[in-house]
Structures are given as C-alpha cells and as structure tokens.
Enzyme design. Structure first.
Site, PDB file in Angstrom:
ATOM      1  N   GLY A  90       0.823  -1.206   0.000  1.00  0.00           N
ATOM      2  CA  GLY A  90       0.000   0.000   0.000  1.00  0.00           C
ATOM      3  C   GLY A  90       0.849   1.244   0.000  1.00  0.00           C
ATOM      4  N   GLY A  92       0.868   5.160   1.676  1.00  0.00           N
ATOM      5  CA  GLY A  92       0.231   6.023   2.660  1.00  0.00           C
ATOM      6  C   GLY A  92       0.877   7.381   2.670  1.00  0.00           C
ATOM      7  N   GLY A  93       0.573   8.127   3.727  1.00  0.00           N
ATOM      8  CA  GLY A  93       1.087   9.479   3.837  1.00  0.00           C
ATOM      9  C   GLY A  93       2.605   9.509   3.809  1.00  0.00           C
ATOM     10  N   MET A  94       3.225   8.466   4.298  1.00  0.00           N
ATOM     11  CA  MET A  94       4.669   8.513   4.464  1.00  0.00           C
ATOM     12  C   MET A  94       5.449   7.915   3.306  1.00  0.00           C
ATOM     13  SD  MET A  94       5.933   7.839   8.206  1.00  0.00           S
ATOM     14  CE  MET A  94       7.605   7.313   8.368  1.00  0.00           C
ATOM     15  N   GLY A  95       4.852   7.035   2.569  1.00  0.00           N
ATOM     16  CA  GLY A  95       5.598   6.410   1.482  1.00  0.00           C
ATOM     17  C   GLY A  95       4.955   5.099   1.117  1.00  0.00           C
ATOM     18  N   VAL A  97       4.698   0.833   1.235  1.00  0.00           N
ATOM     19  CA  VAL A  97       4.932  -0.308   2.114  1.00  0.00           C
ATOM     20  C   VAL A  97       4.942  -1.562   1.243  1.00  0.00           C
ATOM     21  CG1 VAL A  97       4.117  -1.597   4.120  1.00  0.00           C
ATOM     22  CG2 VAL A  97       3.710   0.863   3.995  1.00  0.00           C
ATOM     23  N   LYS A 112       8.707  -0.468   5.161  1.00  0.00           N
ATOM     24  CA  LYS A 112       8.104   0.835   4.887  1.00  0.00           C
ATOM     25  C   LYS A 112       9.212   1.809   4.519  1.00  0.00           C
ATOM     26  CE  LYS A 112       4.825   3.854   6.889  1.00  0.00           C
ATOM     27  NZ  LYS A 112       3.652   3.712   7.699  1.00  0.00           N
ATOM     28  N   ASP A 205      -1.157   9.266  15.590  1.00  0.00           N
ATOM     29  CA  ASP A 205      -1.695   9.177  14.222  1.00  0.00           C
ATOM     30  C   ASP A 205      -2.639   7.980  14.108  1.00  0.00           C
ATOM     31  OD1 ASP A 205      -2.073   9.944  11.592  1.00  0.00           O
ATOM     32  OD2 ASP A 205      -0.329   8.857  10.846  1.00  0.00           O
TER      33      ASP A 205
END
Ligand code: ADP
Ligand code: MG
Length: 448
Positions: A90, A92-95, A97, A112, A205
């Site tokens: 997936g 997400g906000g951070m990068g 995975v 991640k 978060d």
C-alpha cells in the site's frame, strides 16, 4: 538439504530465496527477475505459518495509480542484501509499504520506505530515536517494529508483516460491522493502545488505516512512534491529519488523551460505519470538523447501544480533561466489559480461607468509569465468615469492621462499594482491601 540452482549454496527447506545469492527458489528459474511476484503456493502446509499466503493489497488502488502499480521496487528485487521484495502492500502518507522476505531470518516482513525528500541526518536521527522507543512495545495488538535499514538512497523500516486488511478498507468494503465484532475490535484496540501508553509511547496518528485485522481476526495497531515524521510530511502534502485531537490541531501539548480522541473517531466509524465528520475532500472534511461537533452516532444508527455512544462521545470531548483518562477505562466502559484490571493476593493469604463466601464482592465505585458510561466496577472477594465493612478514611487508610454491610452508606446491590475518584484510586483500594481481608482481591469493571 536442497541447493540453490543458481549458486549451489545449501538452502533451508522453508526458504523462498537463496540466502547467498538471493535467487528465487521456487516458481520458475533461479535468478530470474520476473515481474511476477514469487508466490508461496509451493510452501507445504507445515511451513505455512511462517509464510502467510499473499493477499490483495487493501489500500492499494491500481485505478488511481495506473503507472505505478509496483511502486518504486519490483517483485524479486533484493534490498540491503537481505530483503526480497514480494509485492506492494500500500501507499500512505509517508511512502510505500512492501511485503518482503527477510532472507536472513527466513520470515515475511513489511518494509516501509521513507520518501527520499525526508532523508537528512537530523530527521534520520529522530526517526531512529522514534523506532528505538516503538520497539519497547510488546503486545499482541500492536504491530512489532523490527529495525531500520539504510541502503543507497533508501531508508526503510522493517516490521511484522500482517496478513490481513486495514480497517479503513474493511469499513469501505463492508460498511458497519456486526456489534459483537465491533466490540471485540474496540477492546483489542484499547488494549494495544493502553499497552503502548504504559510504555510511555503515544501514537499521535491513530486512524482506521493504521488498524489492521489479520486473517484470524486479530487486531494490530500499526505505526506507533512514526507519527512525528508522518505529520511533518502530511502537513506539507495534505494539510492537517483528519484524526488529530483539537489540541493537536492547534499545536498544543499532545497527551494520552489526544490518542483517546482519535480512538473516539475510530470507534465512531467502527460502530456506525460512517466517519464522524463527512467531507469528500480533505479540506472539506477539516472545515466540517472545525465548524461543529460530530452528530451523535445514534442519529445514524438507531439501535446503537447507549453505553457505546457514551464512550464515543466522551472520547470526543473537546476538553482533554473530560475524556477518559486511559484506553483501559474506555474499554472497561464498553458493554460487557468483564475486564479484569488487576488481581491482588496478599503475602499472608491463606487459601484454606477460600470458600463459597469468596464470591462476595467489594466494589470500588469509580466515578470516571460511571461518567464514561459504565455503571461500575470492581472489587474484592471476602474470606469465609468474615464479612466486613470497609470504609476509606480521610488519611487514606481503610477501616475494617465486623459490622454488617447494611451499616455502610456505601453498600449497594449486595456489594460493598468504595468510592474512588479514578482508576488509580480504585486500584489502591483494591490492594488495601486485599491486605485487610487477607484474601485475593480482583479489580474489574462491573456492569449491572
Ligand atoms: N506491517 C504491515 N503489514 C501489512 N500491510 C501493511 C503493513 N503496514 C502497512 N500496510 C498496508 O499498507 C498501507 C499503507 O500503509 P502506510 O504507509 O502506513 O499508510 P497509512 O498512512 O494509510 O497508514 C496500509 O493501509 C496497509 O494496508
Ligand atoms: Mg500506516
């Protein structure tokens, strides 16, 4: 012992890739870099637990990223000479995975990757620090963080691979969950959150996409300790995170009760199938949030249990002090919360005193739990033939007399009830009652 067809090294039976040269060992020729992710179909049943079957990435939406289906790494790539990429799980906000195999330990992992723009020495040091702290949490409902890896321009986190689906995707797919399932998930979330808080780690978060359910229905809270970094990125990319507590939004101190607020928003969605604040785009969502408190969930769901609604609304109080002080209390206040909080057994306890009279409870009334929706909770077990009145004294001691309980104002519903201002006080009374009665005392929420 089998051997790798590519380099001839000895290989473990369960291994999917050669630990020497990294070549795939099953499904096709060794060393090929086929875009097809090596599957685990060839793994025998006995080996299966170490390699759960690949799943469809839940939050990975090919339609919206047609040209980036595989992310920055393609299946089969070897990372840091240790991890073999299996598939994208997936974004997400951070990068991104990825699911990967740890060739050294022969285990599936999730990797991640941080966005390259985030990689500077100062941030990395903070990231290492956060990971150091997150690794202290050990709880079945919290996803394990393993390590940080750095290779070339890439910095990544290795963590437990959860073979399942995140709650955000599950709710999109199924809508509202059945009540008992929702209660079970809620309790497990609270347990994981409480364990982290006990270790001194805030999540900051918490949101449905950070809650995963594995194939057996076990709940995992993901991304503990990563929030600091995630927020930095999100502030730039998508404005302010939607699940932040009001005090977090205005940059005030973030506490356990800020996570409790986010917990309230997640519970809202879990029990109603709808987010507390509607809004298609992020900005609209945040505008609605600023303008009004959430609608009572019972307006959306008419058969919602009032105790559940009470817990949700208490978690969503604007003023942090008005929220439950711990995830354990929120959980205890949920319906059916036969939650054993503590058991005290005095040193000089004589088990021969234990008879049927032990089922007489001494309850400790916890105003906070009552306010949170529970009718209360907890207590001690009195030894045979020694029913006593227990009265808290102003100096903090417990006065024990032999009188019948009807003498005490605290007596209620056949139980002894000691008023306690909060859970810690209730626990302290439980401990004292155990010593005074020379019997084990259980402290638990009680729902009449
Ligand atoms: N350890 C893991 N095991 C399996 N899937 C994961 C794991 N971590 C994240 N994912 C999947 O990847 C998605 C993206 O994760 P993440 O980058 O943390 O984004 P988000 O901001 O949505 O939390 C998650 O929604 C989840 O579906
Ligand atoms: Mg996440």
């Amino acid at each position: 012992m089998e051997r790798c067809q590519q380099c001839g090294s000895e290989i473990e039976r369960a291994a999917l890739f050669c630990s020497q040269c990294g070549s795939p060992l099953r499904n096709g020729s060794a060393g090929s870099s086929s875009a097809e992710a090596p599957t685990t179909a060839a793994v025998t049943a006995a080996e299966a637990p170490a390699y759960p079957s690949p799943r469809k990435p839940s939050s990975f939406r090919p339609a919206s990223h047609p040209s980036r289906d595989e992310g920055r790494f393609t299946p089969g790539m070897l990372i840091a000479e240790r991890y073999r990429i299996i598939s994208l799980l997936g974004r997400g906000g951070m990068g991104e995975v990825f699911r990967a195999d740890d060739l050294t330990l022969g285990q599936p992992v999730a990797l991640k990757f941080l966005p390259e723009s985030m990689i500077d020495e100062l941030r990395l040091e903070r990231f290492r620090n956060e990971v150091r702290i997150a690794r202290r949490i050990s709880h079945p409902n919290v996803c394990r963080v393993y390590d940080i890896g750095e290779t070339g321009n890439h910095v990544f986190l290795s963590m437990e691979y959860v073979d399942g689906e995140d709650l955000s995707s599950l709710l999109r797919r199924m809508g509202r969950l059945p009540r008992d399932k929702a209660l079970e998930i809620a309790r497990k979330m609270c347990a994981g959150l409480a364990a982290a808080h006990d270790t001194g780690v805030l999540h900051r978060d918490l949101k449905p996409s950070n809650i995963m359910l594995d194939a057996r229905g076990e709940v995992r809270i993901m991304d503990f300790g990563l929030a600091g970094l995630a927020h930095e990125i999100k502030d730039v990319r998508s404005g302010t995170p939607a699940y932040m507590a009001p005090e977090q939004l205005v940059g005030k101190e973030v506490t356990v009760r800020s996570d409790i607020y986010a917990l309230g928003l997640v519970l809202y969605e879990l029990f109603s199938g709808k987010p507390a604040f509607a809004g298609k785009a992020h900005d609209e969502f945040m505008r609605v949030r600023r303008e009004r408190p959430p609608h009572r969930p019972s307006k959306l769901i008419h058969d919602l249990d009032p105790a559940v609604e009470m817990v949700i609304l208490r978690c969503l109080e604007e003023e942090p002090d008005n929220r439950p002080s711990s995830a354990l209390i929120a959980s205890a206040a949920l319906p059916g919360g036969e939650y054993l909080i503590a058991i005290y057994r005095p040193d000089d306890y004589d088990p021969s005193l234990e008879t049927e009279a032990m089922d007489r409870d001494i309850d400790v009334l916890n105003d906070e739990m009552v306010a949170a929706g529970a009718r209360m909770f907890v207590a001690g077990l009195s030894p045979a033939g020694s029913a006593r009145s227990l009265r808290p004294q102003p100096d903090g001691t417990l006065l024990v007399t032999d009188g019948p309980y009807s003498e005490t104002r605290e007596h209620m519903l056949g139980f002894w009830v000691l008023k306690a201002a909060d859970l810690n006080e209730a626990l302290a009374w439980g401990r004292k009652a155990a010593i005074a009665c020379r019997a084990p005392v259980e402290v638990r929420p009680f729902h009449s």
